[in-house]
Every structure is written in C-alpha cells, then in structure tokens.
Design an enzyme around this catalytic site. Structure first.
Site, PDB file in Angstrom:
ATOM      1  N   SER A 129       0.718  -1.324  -0.092  1.00 39.70           N
ATOM      2  CA  SER A 129      -0.064   0.188  -0.104  1.00 39.70           C
ATOM      3  C   SER A 129       0.953   1.120   0.106  1.00 39.70           C
ATOM      4  O   SER A 129       0.644   2.364  -0.463  1.00 39.70           O
ATOM      5  CB  SER A 129      -0.812   0.059   1.114  1.00 39.70           C
ATOM      6  OG  SER A 129      -1.829  -1.068   1.133  1.00 39.70           O
ATOM      7  N   GLU A 149       2.233   0.220  15.031  1.00 50.83           N
ATOM      8  CA  GLU A 149       2.732   1.844  14.886  1.00 50.83           C
ATOM      9  C   GLU A 149       3.243   2.458  15.894  1.00 50.83           C
ATOM     10  O   GLU A 149       4.239   3.083  15.636  1.00 50.83           O
ATOM     11  CB  GLU A 149       1.411   2.763  14.241  1.00 50.83           C
ATOM     12  CG  GLU A 149       0.860   2.025  12.990  1.00 50.83           C
ATOM     13  CD  GLU A 149      -0.043   0.905  13.311  1.00 50.83           C
ATOM     14  OE1 GLU A 149      -0.374   0.388  14.374  1.00 50.83           O
ATOM     15  OE2 GLU A 149      -0.353   0.247  12.503  1.00 50.83           O
ATOM     16  N   PHE A 205      -2.901   6.045  11.079  1.00 50.93           N
ATOM     17  CA  PHE A 205      -2.071   5.313  11.995  1.00 50.93           C
ATOM     18  C   PHE A 205      -0.680   6.004  12.049  1.00 50.93           C
ATOM     19  O   PHE A 205       0.148   5.534  12.794  1.00 50.93           O
ATOM     20  CB  PHE A 205      -1.924   3.847  11.401  1.00 50.93           C
ATOM     21  CG  PHE A 205      -3.449   3.290  11.145  1.00 50.93           C
ATOM     22  CD1 PHE A 205      -4.534   3.525  11.856  1.00 50.93           C
ATOM     23  CD2 PHE A 205      -3.634   2.679   9.871  1.00 50.93           C
ATOM     24  CE1 PHE A 205      -5.472   3.157  11.486  1.00 50.93           C
ATOM     25  CE2 PHE A 205      -4.756   1.954   9.769  1.00 50.93           C
ATOM     26  CZ  PHE A 205      -5.887   2.303  10.206  1.00 50.93           C
ATOM     27  N   HIS A 238      -2.950   7.400   1.862  1.00 53.79           N
ATOM     28  CA  HIS A 238      -4.250   7.194   2.174  1.00 53.79           C
ATOM     29  C   HIS A 238      -5.165   8.205   2.869  1.00 53.79           C
ATOM     30  O   HIS A 238      -5.870   8.112   3.690  1.00 53.79           O
ATOM     31  CB  HIS A 238      -4.615   5.795   2.653  1.00 53.79           C
ATOM     32  CG  HIS A 238      -4.337   4.494   1.800  1.00 53.79           C
ATOM     33  ND1 HIS A 238      -3.081   4.361   1.217  1.00 53.79           N
ATOM     34  CD2 HIS A 238      -4.983   3.451   1.272  1.00 53.79           C
ATOM     35  CE1 HIS A 238      -2.963   3.295   0.449  1.00 53.79           C
ATOM     36  NE2 HIS A 238      -4.199   2.580   0.451  1.00 53.79           N
TER      37      HIS A 238
HETATM   38  C1  LIG Z   1      -4.128   0.347  13.392  1.00 55.15           C
HETATM   39  C2  LIG Z   1      -4.078  -0.195  12.262  1.00 55.15           C
HETATM   40  N1  LIG Z   1      -2.836  -0.416  11.329  1.00 55.15           N
HETATM   41  C3  LIG Z   1      -3.155  -1.157  10.363  1.00 55.15           C
HETATM   42  C4  LIG Z   1      -4.283  -1.289   9.403  1.00 55.15           C
HETATM   43  C5  LIG Z   1      -4.182  -1.788   7.900  1.00 55.15           C
HETATM   44  N2  LIG Z   1      -4.468  -3.276   8.258  1.00 55.15           N
HETATM   45  C6  LIG Z   1      -5.617  -3.659   8.033  1.00 55.15           C
HETATM   46  S1  LIG Z   1      -6.085  -5.080   8.000  1.00 55.15           S
HETATM   47  C7  LIG Z   1      -4.430  -5.487   8.349  1.00 55.15           C
HETATM   48  C8  LIG Z   1      -3.947  -6.902   8.406  1.00 55.15           C
HETATM   49  C9  LIG Z   1      -4.606  -7.652   9.688  1.00 55.15           C
HETATM   50  O1  LIG Z   1      -4.115  -8.847   9.614  1.00 55.15           O
HETATM   51  P1  LIG Z   1      -4.978  -9.797  10.613  1.00 55.15           P
HETATM   52  O2  LIG Z   1      -5.482  -9.279  12.058  1.00 55.15           O
HETATM   53  O3  LIG Z   1      -4.246 -10.889  10.586  1.00 55.15           O
HETATM   54  O4  LIG Z   1      -6.304  -9.855   9.646  1.00 55.15           O
HETATM   55  P2  LIG Z   1      -6.467 -10.759   8.393  1.00 55.15           P
HETATM   56  O5  LIG Z   1      -5.384 -10.050   7.302  1.00 55.15           O
HETATM   57  O6  LIG Z   1      -6.220 -12.130   8.807  1.00 55.15           O
HETATM   58  O7  LIG Z   1      -7.854 -10.597   8.192  1.00 55.15           O
HETATM   59  C10 LIG Z   1      -3.621  -4.262   8.447  1.00 55.15           C
HETATM   60  C11 LIG Z   1      -2.415  -4.191   8.653  1.00 55.15           C
HETATM   61  C12 LIG Z   1      -5.211  -0.963  10.281  1.00 55.15           C
HETATM   62  N3  LIG Z   1      -6.514  -1.325   9.723  1.00 55.15           N
HETATM   63  N4  LIG Z   1      -5.335  -0.550  11.579  1.00 55.15           N
END
Ligand SMILES: Cc1ncc(C[n+]2csc(CCOP(=O)(O)OP(=O)(O)O)c2C)c(N)n1
Ligand SMILES: [Mg+2]
Lengths: 283, 322
Positions: B45, B66, B91, B117
């Site tokens: 991203s 973060e 973030f 973003h």
């Molecule tokens: C505080 C924060 N940091 C980064 C993100 C971006 N983000 C959205 S989903 C994700 C990955 C999450 O991993 P997981 O909890 O394993 O969910 P899965 O990919 O298995 O659905 C990230 C980094 C976010 N939504 N919130």
C-alpha cells in the site's frame, strides 16, 4: 433467536459466503479473505450461540453482545446481521457505496442495527468488549460479551494492555476469539512479525485459553463456543484460538493472504459462486 | 459538443501520489546510505517494496505496531540514520500522536513520517481510515515540518528533498490515481510556495489533491472573466507567509482548498497569517466538522464540497466580500 441445527447452520454459511463475494465484487473493494475464513464463526454465533435480539438496542441490556475488532471483515458481519433480521438483505447492495449505512468498516454514525462501536483501526476492540462486559457485571446482567480479533492484530500493543487488564479485574463474562489464520496483509504472520507461542502468551496473562482446531468445521466451531461458555463465571476471561483458513470455501482463495483485501473479477466471481450453493436466496 | 476547458496545466497520465513516494524513497536510498525504511504491514500500500528489495538490510517490517515503529525510528535516528516510516495517515498521526510528540518532535529527531491514504479520496474504506485531521495535529507540534504534495512528480521530489532536510517531517500523500500535471525532475523547496498561475481578482491557495481542482477552477473562472491566481502550498509548515501576503495584497481576497477539516489545516494557517497582517476576505474549501464516509473519491469530493465547482463558487463569494 431460535437456534439453528448444524445442517441449517451449514446452509446459512454457504449463503453468507455468496453474500460476501457478491458484495465485494459489486463495489470492487473490501476484504473477502478473512470474511470467508470466519463465516462458520459468525453463523454459529448469531444463529446458534448468542442470546440476542434482532430488534436492536444500543444498550443491549439482558442480551449477549458481540464486538468486531478486526473491522475490515465487515462483509461477513453485515451479511450475518441482515440474514438474522437486523436489516433487510437488500441493503447489502449498498456496501461501501456513498450514502450507505454499510460503511467499508463498521460504523455507528448512520445507526446500522447490530453495530455498537466503530472499528477498522486495529487493536481497539478488545478493550471496548472488556468495558462492556464490566458494565454488565455492574448491572448484574447475565449477558455474555463476545469479541473477535485478527491474529496479525495481536501485534498491536493495546491488545496486551487489555489482555493484562481483564484477568486482573476478573472479567469472566467475556469470550474473546482470535481468527488464527496465520495471514495478514504483507504475508504469513510468521514472516511479517512472528507471534511465537500465542497460546502460552495468553495463558501467561491469566486467560483460560481453548483451541478450536477446525475453525471452518461447523460442528467444531459450535462445540468450541459451547465449551467456552462452560468456562465462564470462574474468575477468568476466556480466549478462543480459532484456527481458520483465509478464503475458505473458494478453492482459488483459500490459504493465502493474497485475498486479504481485493475483489474478485467477473469471471472469478462466477467461478467462486459455482462452488457455493445458493441456499437462502441471493439478495 | 461541449468546449473543452483550457487549463493552464495539463496532464496525459494519472498516477497515485503514494507511488511518487515509493519511487522517491528508492532514489533517496540510492543517494544516501543512511536512509532506512520502516513499515507496519503495509509495504504494498505504501509502495515501499522496491526500496525493501534493493536495500533489505536497511528495511524493517515492524508488523501492525505503529507506536513501536515511531519509537524505533526515533532510536535509529540517534546515530545518524534517516528513518522513513510508512503506514496510512491515520495510523501515522492520531494513533501515535504522543510517541511522535515526545520521541520525535520534542526530541528533535530526524524522522520522516510518511503517510498514505489521507483524506476523502481514500474512498471506499470509509471514515475510520480517511483522516481529515492530520495536517492540524502535525502542524500543532513544534519542530515539525508538514508537507502535502499535489501529484506524483511533486511527491517524488518532496520525498527526495526531505531526506536531505534535517529534522522531523510529516509527508502526506494518497491513494487515488490523480493527474500528473507538475514537471518531472522538479526541484522541491521545502517551505517555498509555488505560484502556478498569475491572477488579479482572487487567490486560490491549494494543497494536495485539491491543487488540481484549483487549476480546473482557474480555467472555469477565466471563462467567466475572473482572473484567479493559483498558489500551490505544498508545505503547510513552515508556511510561506511572504508569498501569501504578497498575493493577497494584490488580489484582495482568497480561497483556501484542502482535503482536510476546516479546523487546523491550510485554511486556518492562512487565516492566521491574514488576521495578523492584512485581514482580508477568505473562503474555506474543506470538510465542515464532519467525518467522511465510503464512496468513490470524486463522488466524495462532490458531496463534501471539495471539487473545482465549489472552488469557483467560493472564489466568487470571496470577491463579493471585498
Ligand atoms: C491500526 C491499524 N494499522 C494498520 C491497519 C491496516 N490493516 C488492515 S487489516 C491489516 C492486517 C490485519 O491482519 P489480521 O489481523 O491477521 O487480519 P487478516 O489479514 O487475517 O484478515 C492491516 C495491517 C489497520 N486497519 N489498523
Ligand atoms: Mg490474520
């Protein structure tokens, strides 16, 4: 709500998977991977386990509550809420579009029934769930509070602040589940930031930890949640490690982080829908 | 057929500003071995993949953590590294405000907080991710430089420029494919406003994606016989007050345009400058104290009153108030 049988739950899950794919395809954005992976969990929770009223009240007094911390898997939640009668399934068409109540990540602003807190920024939901569970205790409310988090989400520090708090305050009316799919955006969790022994960590923080090894098998998911309930009321919060596969139910999506947050093309949608029986009627 | 609008700047290609960041970071990394990258599970991203590939020993995946990332970056800067952190704008700011405040801004660390973003044009993810308060938050921090470039080329140039600038920087960019209308290989001067179009009746101060909307608005105003000056304020802090005052002294009225709340961002910055030195009519293009929502970027700009047509209306209103 009337409890569905395992057979009925499985049928519902197939329809929910169709809903997820069609919603994400329609707007060409959203998160199908873990939505598909958590379908059994959501269906078991809303159609078999939770004592909840589709006649929604924010306060949720006298009923069980659910909080979604990994808000990006909103498609599975919206489908299950609609299929449980919180709102019309037609509204699923508006997912992620302008002027919709079905925001990309769950939101309360437009009052979508079933949602009690915004989520999407990861790491915050467990704290909220613990607070809600404590509020129930203050009121002598017997309702159980459920929460779902991601496994990548376990990398957020706030999770561990909450993890430390709940056992200290004996929040034993809480069942928190981790979607243990081993994947996150940049790849497998082991490669991105190794969670090491997650079970040992939660145990060390003072939680009662159970493993649901087959998180995409309806009988196992129901049995796991059923068992988790028997552990409540004993001074400890319960943590359910739900072993799932991202993208479960669609052969070309399963087991990879690649479908974390992208939409299927027209052909891919057709292929995927061909693998999932339409059981309750598409919206 | 409708006559095409004759904008003073044109484009043949659209590209996301985050790609300008990714490409700029790679070049900065090639130029200076002290440049290091950190990312919180958003390498794709943030377009940090090319840097990671070429400089694996200078790149750190920190996972979804973060707050930790900001502390790590501060620590790395102590022995002369130049850390670039990458995550979404929300973030990069609200989530980690105190970490930035104490370990980076107050401690005067040479950390580059790179935030993608941002704003409504993120689109479908909705309000949880569409931060509209970040410019204000970051601008309020002493020692912090705040930059919001307008297209791919300017973002790339800004990324390379901040690597050479000593001190904490917040660099904001976005997700949508957006017109590339500024020159390739431009020189980016931090804190120096760029007068893109000369005019006499009203000044449009714009930042980020809305600079393009301002360029379109100028053409529309010109068709109606109104002469607008367009000034690109890529650096919100330090603000080029001299350029602002000089322009408003000539035109006598202005519009500020930003993908941000009215509160705290470019509009407030310009208003403060004018109030202190030369009180003048100013109209604000921005979000009026509300959260965003899911939708297509251009639909959202329209709904929230942030596109060229809204700038045109605001310009006329500002002129009428002279
Ligand atoms: C505080 C924060 N940091 C980064 C993100 C971006 N983000 C959205 S989903 C994700 C990955 C999450 O991993 P997981 O909890 O394993 O969910 P899965 O990919 O298995 O659905 C990230 C980094 C976010 N939504 N919130
Ligand atoms: Mg995961």
């Amino acid at each position: 709500m009337e409890k569905l049988s395992t057979e009925q739950l499985k049928k519902t899950a197939s329809q929910v998977r169709r809903d997820i794919l069609r919603m994400v395809h329609e707007v060409q954005s959203g998160h199908p991977g873990a939505s598909l992976g958590c379908t059994e969990f959501f269906v078991a929770l809303y159609f078999n386990q939770m004592n909840h009223k589709s006649d929604f009240s924010m306060e949720g007094k006298g009923e069980d509550l659910f909080f979604l911390s990994n808000g990006h898997i909103s498609p599975v939640w919206y489908s299950v809420l609609a299929r449980s009668g919180y709102f019309n399934t037609e509204e699923l068409k508006t997912f992620r579009k302008i002027d919709s109540r079905l925001q990309g990540h769950p939101a309360t602003e437009e009052g979508l029934p079933g949602i009690r807190i915004a989520s999407g920024s990861l790491g915050q939901g467990l704290s909220v769930a613990i607070g809600a569970a404590q509020a129930k205790k203050i009121d002598g409310d017997e309702g159980v509070v459920y929460a779902l988090m991601g496994d990548g989400e376990q990398q957020e520090g706030q999770i561990w602040e909450a993890a430390m708090y709940a056992p200290h305050h004996k929040v034993d009316n809480l069942i928190a589940t981790i979607d243990f799919n081993g994947q996150q955006i940049d790849g497998p969790t082991d490669a991105v930031m190794n969670l090491q022994d997650l079970k040992a960590k939660w145990e060390a923080f003072g939680w009662e930890v159970i493993d649901t090894l087959k998180g995409n098998d309806m009988e196992s998911v129901v049995a796991g949640l059923e068992y988790a309930k028997t552990l409540l009321g004993k001074g400890k919060p319960v943590l359910n490690l739900l072993h799932t596969e991202m993208g479960y139910g669609v052969d070309f999506m399963v087991g990879t982080h690649k479908w974390h947050g992208i939409a299927p093309s027209d052909e891919q949608l057709e292929n995927a829908l061909g693998q999932l029986e339409e059981t309750l009627g598409d919206y | 057929m409708e006559k095409t609008l004759e904008t003073k700047f044109t484009y043949t290609e659209k590209q996301d500003t985050r790609s300008g960041f990714g490409d700029g970071l790679l070049e900065a990394g090639r130029k200076n071995p002290n440049v290091v990258g950190l990312c919180a599970d958003l390498i794709g991203s943030l377009k940090m993949g090319a840097f990671q590939k070429e400089f694996p020993e200078r790149f750190f995946q920190v996972g979804i953590a973060e707050a930790n990332m900001m502390g790590l970056a501060a620590g790395m800067s102590i022995n002369g590294k130049i850390p670039f952190t990458g995550t979404f704008a929300n973030f990069s700011t609200g989530r980690v405000y105190d970490q930035i405040r104490q370990s980076i801004a107050y401690s005067e660390k040479n950390v580059k907080i790179c935030a993608s973003h941002a704003g409504l044009t993120l689109g479908e993810d909705g309000a949880t991710h569409q931060i509209l308060e970040d410019l204000g938050m970051m601008r309020m921090l002493p020692n912090m430089t705040v930059i919001n470039p307008c297209d791919y080329n300017q973002t790339k140039a800004a990324t390379m420029a901040i690597a050479e600038h000593e001190g904490p920087v917040y660099l904001r960019f976005g997700r949508p494919k957006w017109p590339i209308f500024t020159p390739t290989d431009q020189k980016f001067e931090i804190g120096k406003a760029w007068k893109m179009i000369e005019g006499t009746d009203v000044t449009i101060f714009a930042t980020g994606h809305l600079v393009w909307e301002a360029v379109v608005a100028e053409a529309k105003l010109r068709e109606e016989g109104i002469s607008a000056e367009v000034i690109n304020i890529h650096t919100i802090k330090p603000l080029d007050t001299e350029a602002i005052l000089e322009s408003v002294a000539k035109t006598g009225a202005c519009v500020t345009a930003e993908e941000h709340q009215y509160n705290g961002g470019l509009g407030d910055s310009v208003a403060q400058t004018l109030a202190r030195n030369n009180p003048s009519p100013q109209e604000f293009i921005g979000v009026d104290d509300s959260f965003g929502e899911s939708g297509k970027p251009t639909d959202l700009l329209e709904k929230y009153g942030l596109n060229a047509d809204n700038i045109v209306k605001a310009a006329k209103k500002a002129i009428a108030r002279k």
